[in-house]
Design a protein around this motif. Structure first.
Motif, PDB file in Angstrom:
ATOM      1  N   ILE A   1       0.863  -1.187   0.000  1.00  0.00           N
ATOM      2  CA  ILE A   1       0.000   0.000   0.000  1.00  0.00           C
ATOM      3  C   ILE A   1       0.894   1.231   0.000  1.00  0.00           C
ATOM      4  CG2 ILE A   1      -1.721   1.337   1.263  1.00  0.00           C
ATOM      5  CD1 ILE A   1      -2.785  -1.254   2.413  1.00  0.00           C
ATOM      6  N   LEU A   2       0.632   2.154  -0.914  1.00  0.00           N
ATOM      7  CA  LEU A   2       1.359   3.416  -0.960  1.00  0.00           C
ATOM      8  C   LEU A   2       0.618   4.422  -0.095  1.00  0.00           C
ATOM      9  CD1 LEU A   2       3.658   5.128  -2.263  1.00  0.00           C
ATOM     10  CD2 LEU A   2       1.979   5.803  -3.997  1.00  0.00           C
TER      11      LEU A   2
ATOM     12  N   PRO B   1      -5.169   8.711   5.132  1.00  0.00           N
ATOM     13  CA  PRO B   1      -5.609   7.360   4.772  1.00  0.00           C
ATOM     14  C   PRO B   1      -6.541   7.307   3.561  1.00  0.00           C
ATOM     15  CG  PRO B   1      -5.726   7.697   7.136  1.00  0.00           C
ATOM     16  CD  PRO B   1      -5.425   9.028   6.532  1.00  0.00           C
ATOM     17  N   GLY B   2      -7.367   8.317   3.409  1.00  0.00           N
ATOM     18  CA  GLY B   2      -8.300   8.311   2.281  1.00  0.00           C
ATOM     19  C   GLY B   2      -7.625   8.407   0.934  1.00  0.00           C
ATOM     20  N   ARG B   3      -6.357   8.802   0.927  1.00  0.00           N
ATOM     21  CA  ARG B   3      -5.627   8.946  -0.332  1.00  0.00           C
ATOM     22  C   ARG B   3      -4.620   7.811  -0.551  1.00  0.00           C
ATOM     23  NH1 ARG B   3      -6.024  14.240  -2.212  1.00  0.00           N
ATOM     24  NH2 ARG B   3      -8.058  15.042  -1.583  1.00  0.00           N
ATOM     25  N   ASP B   4      -4.615   6.816   0.336  1.00  0.00           N
ATOM     26  CA  ASP B   4      -3.697   5.703   0.180  1.00  0.00           C
ATOM     27  C   ASP B   4      -4.044   4.903  -1.076  1.00  0.00           C
ATOM     28  OD1 ASP B   4      -2.554   6.501   2.505  1.00  0.00           O
ATOM     29  OD2 ASP B   4      -3.417   4.916   3.742  1.00  0.00           O
ATOM     30  N   LEU B   5      -3.023   4.320  -1.700  1.00  0.00           N
ATOM     31  CA  LEU B   5      -3.220   3.584  -2.945  1.00  0.00           C
ATOM     32  C   LEU B   5      -2.812   2.129  -2.750  1.00  0.00           C
ATOM     33  CD1 LEU B   5      -3.832   3.543  -6.005  1.00  0.00           C
ATOM     34  CD2 LEU B   5      -1.439   4.166  -6.395  1.00  0.00           C
TER      35      LEU B   5
ATOM     36  N   ASP C   1      -0.631  -4.495 -12.822  1.00  0.00           N
ATOM     37  CA  ASP C   1      -1.458  -3.586 -13.604  1.00  0.00           C
ATOM     38  C   ASP C   1      -2.461  -2.885 -12.687  1.00  0.00           C
ATOM     39  OD1 ASP C   1      -0.129  -4.498 -15.807  1.00  0.00           O
ATOM     40  OD2 ASP C   1      -1.760  -5.782 -16.528  1.00  0.00           O
ATOM     41  N   VAL C   2      -2.793  -1.657 -13.053  1.00  0.00           N
ATOM     42  CA  VAL C   2      -3.795  -0.893 -12.307  1.00  0.00           C
ATOM     43  C   VAL C   2      -5.140  -1.029 -13.002  1.00  0.00           C
ATOM     44  CG1 VAL C   2      -4.534   1.414 -11.594  1.00  0.00           C
ATOM     45  CG2 VAL C   2      -2.113   0.775 -11.433  1.00  0.00           C
ATOM     46  N   ASN C   3      -6.143  -1.428 -12.253  1.00  0.00           N
ATOM     47  CA  ASN C   3      -7.507  -1.510 -12.780  1.00  0.00           C
ATOM     48  C   ASN C   3      -8.456  -1.015 -11.699  1.00  0.00           C
ATOM     49  OD1 ASN C   3      -7.402  -2.975 -15.512  1.00  0.00           O
ATOM     50  ND2 ASN C   3      -6.164  -4.320 -14.207  1.00  0.00           N
ATOM     51  N   VAL C   4      -8.833   0.247 -11.809  1.00  0.00           N
ATOM     52  CA  VAL C   4      -9.718   0.868 -10.822  1.00  0.00           C
ATOM     53  C   VAL C   4     -11.043   1.201 -11.492  1.00  0.00           C
ATOM     54  CG1 VAL C   4     -10.035   2.773  -9.229  1.00  0.00           C
ATOM     55  CG2 VAL C   4      -7.744   1.835  -9.594  1.00  0.00           C
ATOM     56  N   SER C   5     -12.120   0.655 -10.956  1.00  0.00           N
ATOM     57  CA  SER C   5     -13.447   0.906 -11.531  1.00  0.00           C
ATOM     58  C   SER C   5     -14.360   1.518 -10.479  1.00  0.00           C
ATOM     59  CB  SER C   5     -14.064  -0.400 -12.042  1.00  0.00           C
ATOM     60  OG  SER C   5     -13.300  -0.930 -13.110  1.00  0.00           O
TER      61      SER C   5
END
Length: 398
Positions: free
Chosen positions: A65-66, A72-76, A103-107
């Motif tokens: 986790i970045l 915390p709400g902006r953690d990736l 790979d990044v897949n954010v929906s």
């Protein structure tokens, strides 16, 4: 590019060929991540992970986790990250040949973002990020992605073929050169909701944009000279906008002072007070910088005529008639600045460009470097002297 430390490591290994083999070196994944976080924390980011699996010179981190200073709400959530070809040096620093990210897949309800084939090459992790040399900076030699796609309401609105970025150390490790390319950029503006904006986009032929973004420059550590030779946005049937600047004084000490000021702002719960303190800090730090030069250049690829035609139609005249009106209006507007030499340059360049749009260039190249406090003083006390202080020139079709 192979760092000098890697070369020295290889030569040292060769010198001991034939000696009895020593026990295998055990890679300490926790130590590597701790030093990575110590170096990246200056930029407001750190990583956490659930597990670290070591296999020879390969480290696999699970559930990475970045975390950012924004909260915390902006953690990736990144997932599994694999670091291969790891070397640890005697000073405790690390070199990682390749870093592979998932790979990044954010929906979400309204759309999605996907990024494929994310990788870093030649990652250098310092043992002591508080030092003052290039070896004390978290650096990579290359960074790249494959296709990037953004969708909205089931339709692709933005896409990239890929991103390529490189950092190359200069001789004697005095600094580094950098470049980056965002290639195969496409944007679909057909679904813009604002009626007036949508009408303008359609009439200007900007519904579908295609182009690329390029950047190249250098940073010399000791003098803090940052030269951005080019930051260019190049779009088909629109034009190419290229920006450049050259400043000195952006040293490691300056950079760390900026980071500390930003940390103090984030830590202060009183945001109004924090912003004021940050502004004062930045004003003080800016006094360490020196302006060497800058430029803005636009090379037309038919957008100027379309803009004149569109604006002219809005006023009930042709594009050519609007151009002639602007040629008469610009000298009147410039006269209010009380800078006769610049007024003449701008008027001449505007006339040339409006008659036959090819290129328009604004350069600022003083006879000798100008300290930022002098620029601020001129801007506040005698703004009409700014063009001469900065050596401003305006030309067209050159």
């Amino acid at each position: 590019m192979m760092p000098m430390r890697t070369l020295r490591s290889m030569l040292a290994s060769a010198a001991f060929v034939g000696l009895a083999a020593a026990p295998a070196f055990a890679l300490d994944g926790a130590d590597l991540v701790a030093k990575f976080n110590a170096a990246s924390a200056a930029n407001g980011t750190t990583i956490t992970y659930d597990g670290a699996d070591v296999d020879g010179d390969t480290l696999t981190l699970s559930n990475v986790i970045l975390k950012t200073a924004a909260g915390p709400g902006r953690d990736l959530k990144i997932g599994e990250v694999t670091l291969e070809g790891i070397e640890e040096y005697e000073d405790g620093s690390y070199y990682v040949e390749t870093v592979s990210l998932p790979d990044v897949n954010v929906s979400e309800t309204e759309g999605s973002v996907s990024v494929k084939d994310i990788a870093l090459g030649g990652l250098s992790i310092p043992a002591n990020p508080a030092g003052g040399t290039i070896d004390d900076i978290l650096l990579y030699e290359s960074a790249s992605t494959g296709p990037v796609s953004v969708t909205a309401k089931g339709k692709q609105v933005f896409a990239l073929e890929g991103v390529d970025a490189n950092l190359t150390r200069q001789e004697s490790d005095t600094g580094f050169d950098f470049d980056a390319t965002l290639k195969g950029l496409k944007a679909d503006l057909s679904d813009v909701e604002d009626a007036k904006a949508k009408d303008a986009i359609q009439k200007l032929g900007l519904t579908n944009l295609a182009g690329e973004i390029t950047m190249k420059g250098s940073w010399e550590i000791a003098s803090g000279n940052i030269s951005l030779g080019e930051f260019a946005l190049d779009f088909a049937n629109v034009g190419r906008l290229a920006l450049a600047f050259d400043i000195s004084g952006y040293t490691l000490e300056f950079m760390k002072s900026v980071q500390e000021a930003m940390k103090a702002q984030e830590a202060n719960p009183n945001k109004e007070e924090a912003n004021q303190a940050l502004g004062l800090s930045m004003m003080g730090l800016m006094q360490q910088l020196t302006f060497n030069g800058a430029s803005i250049r636009f090379d037309d690829a038919s957008i100027t005529k379309r803009v004149l035609d569109y604006l002219g139609k809005e006023q009930g005249v042709s594009g050519d008639q609007l151009a002639q009106s602007l040629k008469g209006l610009i000298p009147v507007m410039m006269a209010q600045l009380n800078v006769p030499e610049l007024q003449n340059q701008v008027s001449a360049a505007a006339n040339t460009y409006l008659d036959q749009p090819k290129s328009l260039t604004i350069t600022a190249k003083p006879d000798k470097p100008v300290p930022f406090p002098m620029i601020v003083g001129a801007a506040m006390g005698a703004p009409n002297t700014m063009p001469s202080v900065l050596g401003v020139k305006v030309t067209a079709n050159d």
